[in-house]
Design an enzyme around this catalytic site. Structure first.
Site, PDB file in Angstrom:
ATOM      1  N   GLY A  59       0.684   3.863  -0.034  1.00  0.00           N
ATOM      2  CA  GLY A  59       1.572   2.847   0.511  1.00  0.00           C
ATOM      3  C   GLY A  59       0.742   1.695   1.036  1.00  0.00           C
ATOM      4  N   HIS A  85       4.556  -0.944   9.812  1.00  0.00           N
ATOM      5  CA  HIS A  85       3.608  -2.061   9.700  1.00  0.00           C
ATOM      6  C   HIS A  85       4.333  -3.404   9.800  1.00  0.00           C
ATOM      7  CE1 HIS A  85      -0.329  -0.388   8.948  1.00  0.00           C
ATOM      8  NE2 HIS A  85       0.119   0.423   8.000  1.00  0.00           N
ATOM      9  N   GLN A 121      -1.208  -5.745   5.821  1.00  0.00           N
ATOM     10  CA  GLN A 121      -2.512  -5.114   5.568  1.00  0.00           C
ATOM     11  C   GLN A 121      -3.357  -5.887   4.566  1.00  0.00           C
ATOM     12  OE1 GLN A 121      -0.708  -1.044   4.777  1.00  0.00           O
ATOM     13  NE2 GLN A 121      -2.628  -0.526   5.780  1.00  0.00           N
ATOM     14  N   CYS A 181      -4.332   5.735   7.192  1.00  0.00           N
ATOM     15  CA  CYS A 181      -3.934   4.353   6.967  1.00  0.00           C
ATOM     16  C   CYS A 181      -5.153   3.575   6.486  1.00  0.00           C
ATOM     17  CB  CYS A 181      -3.413   3.765   8.280  1.00  0.00           C
ATOM     18  SG  CYS A 181      -2.863   2.061   8.135  1.00  0.00           S
ATOM     19  N   LEU A 182      -4.984   2.762   5.439  1.00  0.00           N
ATOM     20  CA  LEU A 182      -6.121   2.004   4.909  1.00  0.00           C
ATOM     21  C   LEU A 182      -6.707   1.051   5.960  1.00  0.00           C
ATOM     22  CD1 LEU A 182      -4.831   1.174   1.307  1.00  0.00           C
ATOM     23  CD2 LEU A 182      -6.502   2.908   1.947  1.00  0.00           C
ATOM     24  N   HIS A 239       6.142   4.945   7.503  1.00  0.00           N
ATOM     25  CA  HIS A 239       4.825   4.448   7.925  1.00  0.00           C
ATOM     26  C   HIS A 239       4.694   2.962   7.580  1.00  0.00           C
ATOM     27  CE1 HIS A 239       0.246   4.936   8.200  1.00  0.00           C
ATOM     28  NE2 HIS A 239       0.405   3.760   7.624  1.00  0.00           N
ATOM     29  N   GLU A 240       5.062   2.594   6.351  1.00  0.00           N
ATOM     30  CA  GLU A 240       4.912   1.195   5.912  1.00  0.00           C
ATOM     31  C   GLU A 240       5.882   0.276   6.641  1.00  0.00           C
ATOM     32  OE1 GLU A 240       2.295   0.577   4.392  1.00  0.00           O
ATOM     33  OE2 GLU A 240       1.892   2.652   3.823  1.00  0.00           O
TER      34      GLU A 240
HETATM   35 ZN    ZN Z   1      -0.820   2.091   7.258  1.00  0.00          ZN
END
Ligand code: ZN
Length: 186
Positions: A45, A141, A50, A95-96, A137-138
Site C-alpha cells: 500500500g 496517511h 508518502q 510502513c515504507l 492503514h493507507e
Molecule cells: Zn504507511
C-alpha cells in the site's frame, strides 16, 4: 523514475490531504509511477503523502501476498470510510515511511469505503482481511496519522530512539527516501 518515499519526521506526513478532481495534472501517470515505486520497495500500500503529495489518493496491491485469496490492485481517490465493523484484532504492520519498524496494531476486521477509481468512477465496496487492513492503514496517511500513533504510549516510548534515527536519516534502507532536512547543516 521512481518517487522517493517521504520519511518519518517530514511535516507532510502530518497534513490532512486535499481532495482532487479530474483536472489534476497527469493523474494516470502519477498512479502508474506510484505502483512502480511501491512494487520496487516491496510495499502493498502507498499513500500520496508518502511520495510528497498532499492529495487524497492511495493505492493498494495485495496481489504480491501469496496467502491472500482476495487479491486487489486498485487506486482510491478522495476515499471516504463509511464504516468499520467486525472484530478488533491485532496484526503486524510496517510502513515504507518508517523503515525497520514492525508492530502489532489493533484495527477492525472490515471496512466499507466510498471512493473514485483512476477513471473517476464512484464505488462503494466492503473489504476484509489483508485488504481492509491495508486500506485502513493507507486511509490514516491521508488524515496525517501513522500506525505508530495507534500503539500504546509505552510502546511508542520504546520506539522513540528508532523513530528519531529515521527522522535524522540514520537508517539502513534499500529504496530512496526523502528525509526532512530543515535546519540541517546550518
Ligand atoms: Zn504507511
Amino acid at each position: 523514475m521512481n518517487f522517493k518515499i517521504t520519511a518519518y519526521g517530514h511535516p507532510l506526513l502530518r497534513k490532512i490531504s486535499e481532495d482532487i478532481d479530474e483536472n489534476y495534472p497527469d493523474l494516470k501517470e502519477l498512479i502508474e509511477e506510484m505502483f512502480k515505486t511501491m512494487e520496487d520497495s516491496s510495499g502493498i500500500g502507498l499513500a500520496a503523502p508518502q511520495i510528497g503529495k498532499s492529495i487524497s489518493l492511495f493505492i493498494v496491491n495485495s496481489t504480491i501476498d501469496e496467502n491472500n485469496k482476495n487479491k486487489i490492485k486498485k487506486s482510491f481517490i478522495n476515499p471516504e470510510i463509511i464504516e468499520t465493523f467486525g472484530k478488533n484484532y491485532a496484526f503486524e504492520e510496517g510502513c515504507l515511511s518508517l523503515p525497520g519498524i514492525r508492530e502489532n496494531v489493533v484495527r477492525k476486521e472490515k471496512v466499507t469505503i466510498n471512493y473514485l477509481d483512476e477513471n473517476f468512477k464512484e464505488h462503494e465496496e466492503t473489504f476484509d482481511g489483508i485488504n481492509a487492513r491495508v486500506i485502513l492503514h493507507e486511509y490514516d496517511h491521508l488524515e496525517g496519522i501513522l500506525f505508530t500513533d495507534r500503539l500504546s504510549s509505552l510502546k511508542r516510548k520504546m520506539l522513540s530512539r528508532q523513530l528519531q534515527n529515521i527522522k535524522k536519516g540514520n537508517v539502513d534502507v534499500d529504496y530512496p527516501m526523502d528525509f526532512y532536512t530543515k535546519g540541517k547543516g546550518i
